[in-house]
Design an enzyme around this catalytic site. Sequence first.
Site, PDB file in Angstrom:
ATOM      1  CG  HIS A  40      -1.866   1.073   1.344  1.00  0.00           C
ATOM      2  ND1 HIS A  40      -1.867   1.966   2.401  1.00  0.00           N
ATOM      3  CD2 HIS A  40      -2.884   1.453   0.539  1.00  0.00           C
ATOM      4  CE1 HIS A  40      -2.845   2.827   2.255  1.00  0.00           C
ATOM      5  NE2 HIS A  40      -3.483   2.544   1.125  1.00  0.00           N
ATOM      6  NE  ARG A  41      -2.033   5.592   0.540  1.00  0.00           N
ATOM      7  CZ  ARG A  41      -2.713   6.223   1.493  1.00  0.00           C
ATOM      8  NH1 ARG A  41      -2.086   7.077   2.287  1.00  0.00           N
ATOM      9  NH2 ARG A  41      -3.998   6.030   1.655  1.00  0.00           N
ATOM     10  CD  GLU A  67      -2.569   1.562  -3.444  1.00  0.00           C
ATOM     11  OE1 GLU A  67      -3.645   2.150  -3.670  1.00  0.00           O
ATOM     12  OE2 GLU A  67      -1.708   2.009  -2.644  1.00  0.00           O
ATOM     13  CG  ASP A  69      -3.535   6.507  -3.933  1.00  0.00           C
ATOM     14  OD1 ASP A  69      -4.631   5.950  -3.912  1.00  0.00           O
ATOM     15  OD2 ASP A  69      -2.668   6.360  -3.037  1.00  0.00           O
ATOM     16  CG  HIS A  82      -3.825   8.864  -0.500  1.00  0.00           C
ATOM     17  ND1 HIS A  82      -4.513   9.627   0.435  1.00  0.00           N
ATOM     18  CD2 HIS A  82      -4.585   7.769  -0.716  1.00  0.00           C
ATOM     19  CE1 HIS A  82      -5.632   9.009   0.757  1.00  0.00           C
ATOM     20  NE2 HIS A  82      -5.710   7.890   0.090  1.00  0.00           N
ATOM     21  CD  GLU A 149      -7.803   4.948  -5.293  1.00  0.00           C
ATOM     22  OE1 GLU A 149      -8.787   5.667  -5.009  1.00  0.00           O
ATOM     23  OE2 GLU A 149      -7.085   4.410  -4.438  1.00  0.00           O
ATOM     24  CE  LYS A 151      -7.295   9.243  -3.194  1.00  0.00           C
ATOM     25  NZ  LYS A 151      -7.637   8.089  -2.338  1.00  0.00           N
ATOM     26  CG  ASP A 280       0.238   1.088   5.524  1.00  0.00           C
ATOM     27  OD1 ASP A 280      -0.126   1.226   4.343  1.00  0.00           O
ATOM     28  OD2 ASP A 280      -0.340   1.624   6.486  1.00  0.00           O
TER      29      ASP A 280
END
Length: 290
Positions: A40-41, A67, A69, A82, A149, A151, A280
């Site tokens: 995640h990020r 991942e 955004d 994000h 994503e 965003k 994370d």
Amino acid sequence: MPHFLRHLPWLILVTATANADTEALEQQYTDLESFQVIAHRGASGNAPESTLPALELAHRSGADYLELDIQLSADGHLVAFHDRELQRTSNGEGRINDFDLETLQQLDTGSWFNAAYPDKANEGFVGLPILSLEEVFKRFGHDARYYLETKAPDQNPGLEAALVDMLERFEMIADGRVIVQSFSRESLLALRDLRADLPLVQLLWLPADDMPLDLEALGDITDYALGVGVNFRADEEIVLTENFIETAQTHGLKVHVYTVNEQEDMQTLIDWRADGLFTDYPERLLELTE
């Protein structure tokens, strides 16, 4: 030489290329049958989110997907960031879309992490710039897979077309290297119209209330997406159920759950047979899955 034979080498090349593209996408779908560790990020529990150190940590750990955004700068560059506004994770203020790429990349997106997590502080995080998606692709290329994503598409008009152009430029779709997710159904449908073979995931948010979940609506998502991304908790309360996962899978949807950082929760979702988790801390999840 017969006229049609003059084109035979070209036809063989085109056919071979098309077959290779099909095989790469088929391999991606085959791999998605296994449990997916989605960083995640990046490894954002140990480094500033969406920065190169976070992505490198996640990549070295062996995460299946990085991942990020994706938004647009004022001059049309795709950037990995994000929030709609800059102030939480940089020393800037205002909407990210109001600034060109050169200005955005002068901001410091690492120092906030040192202040927020002094036990994980690193001098190397100071001054980390916002990354363009092009920079990410040039750094990791086809050695990684990406879970991107779209965003705030309402704030980023033209995002879908720009993203597909970038993915095609780096052959990320044909080589089975990318999934695109969004909370916006309209954004996903726009992506599907632009590139029908792009794997898509519909993001959902389950609220912390007593409203019954509309499980039948999951069937509509199968028309355009391979899966759903769904939250495990809301307001510290577990809102996802094993029945939701089973129902989605019965409809043919993969279930990728966000954002899960404690190993106890990870193990619960593994036991519920979720298809993958956003975390994370990819190294924690890998300890349970390898």
